[in-house]
Design an enzyme around this catalytic site. Sequence first.
Site, PDB file in Angstrom:
ATOM      1  N   ASP A  16     -46.981  -9.425  -9.051  1.00  0.00           N
ATOM      2  CA  ASP A  16     -45.649 -10.015  -9.239  1.00  0.00           C
ATOM      3  C   ASP A  16     -45.495 -10.533 -10.661  1.00  0.00           C
ATOM      4  O   ASP A  16     -46.198 -11.451 -11.080  1.00  0.00           O
ATOM      5  CB  ASP A  16     -45.465 -11.157  -8.235  1.00  0.00           C
ATOM      6  CG  ASP A  16     -44.034 -11.646  -8.127  1.00  0.00           C
ATOM      7  OD1 ASP A  16     -43.222 -11.347  -9.031  1.00  0.00           O
ATOM      8  OD2 ASP A  16     -43.727 -12.333  -7.126  1.00  0.00           O
ATOM      9  N   SER A  43     -38.597 -16.185  -2.982  1.00  0.00           N
ATOM     10  CA  SER A  43     -38.254 -16.367  -4.392  1.00  0.00           C
ATOM     11  C   SER A  43     -37.495 -17.681  -4.590  1.00  0.00           C
ATOM     12  O   SER A  43     -38.037 -18.746  -4.277  1.00  0.00           O
ATOM     13  CB  SER A  43     -37.459 -15.157  -4.901  1.00  0.00           C
ATOM     14  OG  SER A  43     -37.376 -15.179  -6.316  1.00  0.00           O
ATOM     15  N   GLN A  44     -36.230 -17.648  -5.043  1.00  0.00           N
ATOM     16  CA  GLN A  44     -35.473 -18.901  -5.101  1.00  0.00           C
ATOM     17  C   GLN A  44     -35.369 -19.530  -3.719  1.00  0.00           C
ATOM     18  O   GLN A  44     -35.437 -20.762  -3.570  1.00  0.00           O
ATOM     19  CB  GLN A  44     -34.077 -18.647  -5.655  1.00  0.00           C
ATOM     20  CG  GLN A  44     -33.186 -19.896  -5.672  1.00  0.00           C
ATOM     21  CD  GLN A  44     -31.785 -19.591  -6.148  1.00  0.00           C
ATOM     22  OE1 GLN A  44     -31.462 -19.785  -7.304  1.00  0.00           O
ATOM     23  NE2 GLN A  44     -30.943 -19.077  -5.247  1.00  0.00           N
ATOM     24  N   HIS A  96     -42.872  -8.456  -6.744  1.00  0.00           N
ATOM     25  CA  HIS A  96     -42.036  -9.544  -6.246  1.00  0.00           C
ATOM     26  C   HIS A  96     -41.446  -9.250  -4.868  1.00  0.00           C
ATOM     27  O   HIS A  96     -40.957 -10.167  -4.208  1.00  0.00           O
ATOM     28  CB  HIS A  96     -40.923  -9.848  -7.251  1.00  0.00           C
ATOM     29  CG  HIS A  96     -40.245 -11.158  -7.020  1.00  0.00           C
ATOM     30  ND1 HIS A  96     -40.937 -12.355  -6.930  1.00  0.00           N
ATOM     31  CD2 HIS A  96     -38.926 -11.473  -6.836  1.00  0.00           C
ATOM     32  CE1 HIS A  96     -40.087 -13.340  -6.729  1.00  0.00           C
ATOM     33  NE2 HIS A  96     -38.869 -12.843  -6.645  1.00  0.00           N
ATOM     34  N   TYR A 101     -32.414 -15.647  -5.964  1.00  0.00           N
ATOM     35  CA  TYR A 101     -31.565 -15.812  -7.139  1.00  0.00           C
ATOM     36  C   TYR A 101     -30.555 -14.675  -7.272  1.00  0.00           C
ATOM     37  O   TYR A 101     -30.909 -13.504  -7.141  1.00  0.00           O
ATOM     38  CB  TYR A 101     -32.458 -15.848  -8.374  1.00  0.00           C
ATOM     39  CG  TYR A 101     -31.809 -16.342  -9.646  1.00  0.00           C
ATOM     40  CD1 TYR A 101     -31.408 -17.665  -9.774  1.00  0.00           C
ATOM     41  CD2 TYR A 101     -31.624 -15.498 -10.732  1.00  0.00           C
ATOM     42  CE1 TYR A 101     -30.847 -18.138 -10.947  1.00  0.00           C
ATOM     43  CE2 TYR A 101     -31.062 -15.952 -11.911  1.00  0.00           C
ATOM     44  CZ  TYR A 101     -30.673 -17.275 -12.012  1.00  0.00           C
ATOM     45  OH  TYR A 101     -30.120 -17.735 -13.183  1.00  0.00           O
TER      46      TYR A 101
END
Length: 345
Positions: free
Chosen positions: A272, A186-187, A301, A91
């Site tokens: 996370d 992640s994204q 994360h 992101y």
Amino acid sequence: MFVDMPLEQLRNYRPELREPAGFDAFWERTLAETRLHDLAPVFTEVETDLALVRCFDVRYAGFGGHEIRGWLLVPAAAEGPLPCVVQYIGYNGGRGMPHDWLTWPVAGWAVLVMDSRGQGGGWRAGETADPVGGTWGQVHGKLTQGVLDPDDYYYRRLYADGVRAVEAARAHPLVDPSRVVVSGSSQGGALAMAVSALVPDLLFAFIDVPFMSHIRRAAEITDEEPYAEIGRFLKNHRHRLDQVFATLDHFDGMNFAARNTTPALFSVGLRDGVTPASTVFAAYNHHAGPKDIRVWHFNAHEGGESAQVAEHLKAARDLLAGLSPVTGAAPRTETAAEPSGALTP
């Protein structure tokens, strides 16, 4: 601190799916609409100071026929066809510079990096506009852009772009279309999870600390960005709560995972706060294909970072040797029966 359940609970955490009626039909219609536009991939070789790597600027038609940009990097001496990783980005990030993506070509693979439409203003520059949003290089706000209607939602366009990135990679003569892997963190992990469900003949998927999974729980237990965008939106649009989550259910990684038979390696950080561990395990435990997960006990994360990349490279070595990175056995000769309601491309 550890922000979620103990690991022994996480390993068995398999929450009930929040699957909207017509989920499969929605995605079949989305891809059909996307494919009304000619993919029209264009690969323009660009000069760099990377003596051992060839680099191509990539353009292709994503959702709505909108131009999506990217990079394709291959070993300079390669004659092909090569195995290829399609790489998705986290992101707020964009495709950046060619030298940001050297791991796979150094390992002898091709890599196609998809720029994320409208993003790239946060931590790595992007150059792909989102004509619906009228901008590129945006820093925040994508998580609630169009969130009142699944047809208008930003991630409908982004996931469709991700499917087309696989099609673009397969269109290049240096890429072996039978040996394509999707990867992201992640994204990017959310994209890898969705695309590997929507494109059932991929070789493998690397799904690291995936975003957009078990979305309602994530929005309720973390204040970290970008899930906090949902909370801020609903703080002011109180009466829209059910409408918002009805849209988000169309994009929840758990629903893709339950249909996903692509072999996959996941990763999770137990500290996370961005993609809490229970949301990752929710997708992992629903994943219908062969799978394994790397647990990074004292990481947040960032997950495994370079250590996780080493796990990817080990898995890639197994894939080239004709072995399954998650079972150690030779690949199945028959396609496993798809779960009820499995997506079709």
